[in-house]
Design a protein around this motif. Structure first.
Motif, PDB file in Angstrom:
ATOM      1  N   THR A 492       0.761  -1.214   0.000  1.00  0.00           N
ATOM      2  CA  THR A 492      -0.018  -0.073   0.045  1.00  0.00           C
ATOM      3  C   THR A 492       0.746   1.207  -0.116  1.00  0.00           C
ATOM      4  O   THR A 492       2.028   1.168   0.187  1.00  0.00           O
ATOM      5  N   LEU A 493       0.359   2.353   0.024  1.00  0.00           N
ATOM      6  CA  LEU A 493       1.068   3.617  -0.077  1.00  0.00           C
ATOM      7  C   LEU A 493       1.799   3.830   1.281  1.00  0.00           C
ATOM      8  O   LEU A 493       2.577   4.772   1.438  1.00  0.00           O
ATOM      9  N   ALA A 494       1.221   3.101   2.289  1.00  0.00           N
ATOM     10  CA  ALA A 494       1.716   3.309   3.553  1.00  0.00           C
ATOM     11  C   ALA A 494       2.524   2.184   4.155  1.00  0.00           C
ATOM     12  O   ALA A 494       3.211   2.281   5.161  1.00  0.00           O
ATOM     13  N   ASP A 812      -0.313   7.241  11.200  1.00  0.00           N
ATOM     14  CA  ASP A 812       1.031   7.871  11.675  1.00  0.00           C
ATOM     15  C   ASP A 812       2.092   7.703  10.594  1.00  0.00           C
ATOM     16  O   ASP A 812       2.343   6.920   9.810  1.00  0.00           O
ATOM     17  N   LYS A 813       2.768   9.070  10.524  1.00  0.00           N
ATOM     18  CA  LYS A 813       3.455   9.130   9.307  1.00  0.00           C
ATOM     19  C   LYS A 813       4.731   8.393   9.532  1.00  0.00           C
ATOM     20  O   LYS A 813       5.180   7.888   8.632  1.00  0.00           O
ATOM     21  N   THR A 814       5.198   8.002  10.724  1.00  0.00           N
ATOM     22  CA  THR A 814       6.324   7.113  10.884  1.00  0.00           C
ATOM     23  C   THR A 814       5.977   5.689  10.377  1.00  0.00           C
ATOM     24  O   THR A 814       6.965   5.065   9.567  1.00  0.00           O
ATOM     25  N   THR A 815       4.888   5.058  11.043  1.00  0.00           N
ATOM     26  CA  THR A 815       4.711   3.682  11.127  1.00  0.00           C
ATOM     27  C   THR A 815       3.893   3.149   9.994  1.00  0.00           C
ATOM     28  O   THR A 815       3.648   2.102   9.653  1.00  0.00           O
ATOM     29  N   GLY A 816       3.138   4.392   9.580  1.00  0.00           N
ATOM     30  CA  GLY A 816       2.047   3.983   8.407  1.00  0.00           C
ATOM     31  C   GLY A 816       0.433   3.153   9.167  1.00  0.00           C
ATOM     32  O   GLY A 816      -0.142   2.827   8.397  1.00  0.00           O
ATOM     33  N   LYS A 817       0.745   3.115  10.566  1.00  0.00           N
ATOM     34  CA  LYS A 817      -0.380   2.452  11.062  1.00  0.00           C
ATOM     35  C   LYS A 817      -1.441   3.511  11.335  1.00  0.00           C
ATOM     36  O   LYS A 817      -1.262   4.866  11.341  1.00  0.00           O
ATOM     37  N   THR A 822      -4.169  14.008  15.579  1.00  0.00           N
ATOM     38  CA  THR A 822      -4.436  15.072  14.651  1.00  0.00           C
ATOM     39  C   THR A 822      -3.411  16.127  14.186  1.00  0.00           C
ATOM     40  O   THR A 822      -3.656  17.108  13.712  1.00  0.00           O
ATOM     41  N   ASP A 823      -2.249  15.818  15.053  1.00  0.00           N
ATOM     42  CA  ASP A 823      -1.181  16.771  14.961  1.00  0.00           C
ATOM     43  C   ASP A 823      -0.166  16.206  13.735  1.00  0.00           C
ATOM     44  O   ASP A 823      -0.695  15.752  12.777  1.00  0.00           O
ATOM     45  N   LYS A 824       1.144  16.807  13.857  1.00  0.00           N
ATOM     46  CA  LYS A 824       1.962  16.699  12.927  1.00  0.00           C
ATOM     47  C   LYS A 824       2.627  15.479  12.528  1.00  0.00           C
ATOM     48  O   LYS A 824       3.318  15.260  11.487  1.00  0.00           O
ATOM     49  N   THR A 825       2.168  14.539  13.546  1.00  0.00           N
ATOM     50  CA  THR A 825       2.653  13.241  13.331  1.00  0.00           C
ATOM     51  C   THR A 825       1.588  12.379  12.435  1.00  0.00           C
ATOM     52  O   THR A 825       2.348  11.218  12.080  1.00  0.00           O
ATOM     53  N   SER A 826       0.772  12.865  11.913  1.00  0.00           N
ATOM     54  CA  SER A 826      -0.410  12.061  11.239  1.00  0.00           C
ATOM     55  C   SER A 826      -0.848  12.840   9.791  1.00  0.00           C
ATOM     56  O   SER A 826      -0.392  13.955   9.731  1.00  0.00           O
ATOM     57  N   PRO A 837      -4.944  -0.415   7.084  1.00  0.00           N
ATOM     58  CA  PRO A 837      -4.318  -0.747   8.395  1.00  0.00           C
ATOM     59  C   PRO A 837      -5.212  -1.115   9.315  1.00  0.00           C
ATOM     60  O   PRO A 837      -6.408  -0.451   9.517  1.00  0.00           O
ATOM     61  N   THR A 838      -5.103  -2.270  10.200  1.00  0.00           N
ATOM     62  CA  THR A 838      -5.915  -2.690  11.341  1.00  0.00           C
ATOM     63  C   THR A 838      -5.478  -2.328  12.664  1.00  0.00           C
ATOM     64  O   THR A 838      -5.878  -2.312  13.825  1.00  0.00           O
ATOM     65  N   GLU A 839      -3.968  -2.246  12.492  1.00  0.00           N
ATOM     66  CA  GLU A 839      -3.290  -1.695  13.811  1.00  0.00           C
ATOM     67  C   GLU A 839      -3.200  -0.395  14.200  1.00  0.00           C
ATOM     68  O   GLU A 839      -2.900   0.399  13.362  1.00  0.00           O
ATOM     69  N   TYR A 840      -3.259   0.235  15.365  1.00  0.00           N
ATOM     70  CA  TYR A 840      -2.917   1.519  15.878  1.00  0.00           C
ATOM     71  C   TYR A 840      -1.462   1.625  16.319  1.00  0.00           C
ATOM     72  O   TYR A 840      -0.802   0.948  16.915  1.00  0.00           O
TER      73      TYR A 840
END
Length: 863
Positions: A492-494, A812-817, A822-826, A837-840
């Protein structure tokens, strides 16, 4: 002495004997005489003409230049001139003029050439059926054929055969073509003096034409005008005015309205394949292409400007030649005196130099500190100011340039033969013919219609069409297709892929293969979207290794690529495949149109000389589904194409295609292009390619942006694209698209020994200059941007709409999960149903976002 009665008897007997002899001769020759019946249904041999979609003439092919005229189109003065000069009793005789014939016979007996033996009808007989051999047999056959023609056709019909058939020099057949060849005008635009010149040509077209001999043409014109005056066709004032007019005829080609020689040759070759030489050059076919003047002109300008900019930042290679002036020393001094060049020397040197595009030859007449004076071909003098010279530091090689010039003497000397271009402010700029080559091609992703194509800097310089003939390594332009295959195999793109060096032992070569990123920086785990946007080489290799070379090639061939052009090894992921720009553009079209393979085509329709359509393109349309269209019997009702995937398209509906739906409505099937990838796959790759232009993250520690970020200057969010550069920067690419147009730009050298190299800063030119190593974004993308600026100017933005079964969720930008933050990490990301994805994410990764790092301005995308 014989009495009058006996004289009449003798004359009657002689007449009968002559008649019997002539009739007997006719009977003996009748079986050998050609049939003149074909003149009733004559098909003129007219050349092949190629037009743009908007009806502008691009080119003409064929040895014989002919523009058939009707009687209504022929000026009365031309008819009068021909009758007065060639056959003043044309409407009175029966094909042979007894008076003229008698005068000619008497002249022969007296040893004088009185002329007048051949009537217009006899000339028609000779031009259509006989040769020009001077024999009595040919003359007798000509007379008999004239009787047949007069019996078959009216006088006006015979006259029109003559006007359209007669050879008039410089491959012009008929007066319509002669008007164009000698004056560059339509026949009705000529004045009396010009008409008289043309009317005098039938006597000896090769020696009396105004190009070969203006003096003879003028003398013959006087004869024509004199006969028109004597016959009462013109007044004395008209006679004097036309007689004293200058001879203005010169060679004119076909009246080209759109300069597109590569397009013309593509269409020409296709017609040859379809109909063969015999028909292609004689049937008067009119070929209407799919290109428009606006886009074709924009493509040519974009390519030419980009090549000139590339070439000039790499330095000046010197003048074409130098006219070495003679020098002499006086007896009482050692002073060297330069002898000025003669005007005839200047004119010859300028006429020998070739004109390319906007580059015209000139000769340096004087060199000042910051300017030079030049003479152009038309003997006009001009000045090149410092702003047109300052770029010309010496070229050393592809990688090096000399010191920037400080004065004009550092660049040019008196007598140098150079190329110059005229700038928009009417000043001149020193130029040179680029040694690099380029191509640009644009087509509709909806049906494959070629909208513009330019195969090189100048067709005069090289007729090699790099759009269709040059197979070049594509570099990173191949990556969207590799990533498309990866999406089909579970990515996937993530998805996270390791951006880390690869060290792989190659048994066949006995060395370690180390594909590297460019710049050579690695960041660890990286999402697929970012990897494609930043053109990460090692990630492309890891994706190919994951899905396998065989599976990858199988996927790539669905885009129309020939499997023989795709290396069966892992270098394929880095662009070692060799493809033409047209093949690359066709492949990218599948992403723009939602997953369909369209067939590129150039010819929209072909008409015969009567204006009847003998060929109509029937392209397969990128539509899903191709919905049947309801058609009202009302002829004013427009065709309503009921599909979101079908753009405005000209569809010709033949009677046999229609099936009766009701008394008032009818339906038509639209031919559907082959689906090669799912609409979801096409959309997701398009999203990643959009990030290659618009993708960036300014909130993270390591800022990143896509390799195609320069296209942001277009201020269009509805575009996507990909850069590409090969090893040693021998080829540079940019391919990109909007919803309704896809364009590929390529630049490189025909000579494989050269590389695109690099350029250093030129102190003379200020801040807005391109420097550093050449690669796709610097070398090829500028032409793409310039073209697309025009192509998209009148198009409303049309966002890439997600198809069914595509959802957007926050990750999440780092993990793709998945994440609830809703901050800069997403950010939101698109997924196919079933691939979400099914995992948070469970850890705070705000300080460890793997963003790929800052893109360097001098980035190369080598493999």
């Amino acid at each position: 002495m014989l009495s009058i009665k006996n004289l009449l008897k003798v004359s009657l007997i002689l007449l009968i004997l002559v008649s019997i002899a002539v009739y007997s001769l006719y009977l003996s020759m009748r079986s050998d005489l050609p049939s003149v019946e074909l003149l009733k249904d004559l098909h003129w041999q007219t050349p092949l003409q190629v037009y743009s979609q908007d009806g502008l003439l691009i080119s003409q092919f064929g040895e014989k230049k002919r523009t058939p005229l009707t009687l209504e189109e022929v000026p009365q003065q031309l008819i009068d001139a021909l009758l007065a000069t060639e056959d003043d009793r044309f409407y009175l005789h029966f094909g042979v003029d007894p008076i003229g014939m008698g005068r000619a016979v008497l002249g022969k007996l007296m040893g004088q050439d009185k002329g007048g033996a051949s009537t217009i009808t006899m000339q028609v007989a000779r031009n259509f059926f006989l040769t020009r051999e001077v024999t009595y047999t040919r003359k007798i056959r000509e007379i008999f054929l004239s009787f047949h023609i007069e019996n078959l056709l009216s006088k006006d019909e015979i006259l029109m055969l003559y006007i359209n058939k007669i050879e008039l020099g410089h491959r012009a057949f008929g007066f319509g073509a002669a008007a164009q060849v000698y004056y560059g005008k339509e026949i009705h635009e000529l004045n009396l003096a010009q008409i008289a010149v043309l009317a005098g040509l039938p006597k000896a077209p090769s020696t009396l034409n105004p190009i070969r001999s203006p003096k003879r043409a003028q003398a013959r014109r006087s004869v024509v005008l004199q006969r028109m005056l004597v016959s009462g066709y013109i007044s004395d004032l008209q006679y004097q005015t036309a007689k004293n007019a200058p001879i203005t005829g010169k060679r004119h080609g076909a009246e080209i309205e759109l300069n597109a020689p590569y397009i013309a040759e593509m269409a020409h070759n296709e017609v040859l394949k379809r109909y063969g030489k015999d028909k292609a050059y004689t049937e008067g076919y009119k070929v209407f292409t799919t290109v428009t003047a606006k886009l074709q002109t924009a493509a040519e300008q974009a390519l030419v400007n980009n090549l000139l900019n590339y070439d000039q930042r790499h330095g000046y290679r010197g003048p074409l030649s130098s006219l070495r002036p003679q020098v002499r020393s006086t007896d009482d001094t050692s002073e060297i005196q330069i002898v000025p060049l003669l005007q005839k020397e200047l004119s010859k040197a300028l006429s020998d130099a070739t004109y390319y595009q906007m580059l015209e030859p000139a000769i340096v007449l004087a060199v000042e500190e910051k300017s030079v004076s030049i003479q152009l071909r038309n003997k006009v003098t001009a000045t090149i100011k410092w702003q047109g010279l300052a770029w010309a530091r010496p070229y050393i090689n592809d990688q090096k340039q000399g010191r920037p010039p400080k004065t004009a003497k550092d660049i040019l000397t008196y007598g140098d033969v150079i190329l110059v271009s005229k700038m928009t402010d009417n000043n001149y700029r020193l130029g040179q013919l680029p040694t690099a080559s380029a191509a640009i091609v644009s087509l509709s992703p909806n049906d494959g219609a070629i909208k513009a194509a330019v195969g090189g800097f100048s067709f005069k310089q090289s007729q090699f069409n790099r759009v269709t003939q040059a197979k070049r390594q594509v570099g990173s332009n191949i990556k969207p297709f590799i990533y498309s295959a990866a999406l089909e195999h579970g990515f996937t793109l993530a998805s996270l892929v390791n951006d880390a060096p690869i060290n792989q032992w190659d048994k066949s070569s006995g060395v370690v293969w180390r594909p590297r990123n460019s710049p050579e920086k690695y960041v660890g785990l990286l999402r697929v979207r970012l990897a494609l946007a930043q053109s990460k080489n090692v990630i492309a290799v890891r994706l190919l290794k994951s899905i396998g070379v065989t599976n990858t090639i199988k996927h790539l061939t669905t885009f129309g690529f020939n499997a023989n052009d795709l290396p069966r090894n892992e270098t394929l992921a880095l662009g070692s495949a060799s493809l033409t720009p047209l093949e690359v553009a066709t492949g990218f079209a599948a992403f723009a149109n939602g997953g369909f393979l369209v067939e590129p085509y150039l010819i929209q329709r072909i008409e015969n000389s009567d204006g009847e359509i003998i060929y109509q393109a029937d392209p397969a349309i990128a539509c899903d589904p191709c919905i049947q269209t309801d058609l009202s019997d009302d002829t004013d009702q427009e065709l309503d194409v009921l599909s979101n995937n079908i753009p405005d398209h000209n569809i010709t509906i033949e009677d046999e295609q229609l099936s009766k739906q009701s008394e008032d409505d009818q339906t038509v099937e639209i031919k559907q292009a082959s689906r090669i990838i799912s609409p979801q796959n096409a959309f997701l790759i398009t999203q990643a390619l959009n990030s290659a232009i618009w993708g960036a993250d300014w909130n993270t520690k390591h800022v990143w942006q896509g390799t195609g970020f320069r296209a942001r200057t277009l201020k269009r969010r509805d575009i996507a694209g990909k850069t590409g550069t090969t090893n040693e920067a021998k080829d540079a690419w940019f391919s990109g698209f909007s919803r309704n147009i896809v364009t590929t730009s390529w630049i490189g050298f025909d000579d494989p020994r050269h590389i695109l190299g690099q350029s250093v800063y030129n102190n003379n030119l200020g801040k807005n200059q391109t420097t550093g190593k050449e690669f796709g974004a610097k070398s090829a993308q500028p032409a793409w941007i310039d073209f697309m600026r025009i192509a998209l100017a009148d198009a409303e933005p049309e966002a890439f709409q997600p198809p069914v079964d595509i959802v957007s969720v926050r990750i999440d930008k780092t993990t793709g999960k998945l994440t609830t933050k809703t901050d800069k990490t997403s950010q939101f990301e698109y997924f196919r149903l079933g691939k979400v994805p099914t995992e948070y994410v469970t850890e705070d990764s705000s300080s460890e976002i793997l963003s790929g790092g800052q893109q360097k301005e001098e980035e190369e995308e080598l493999f």
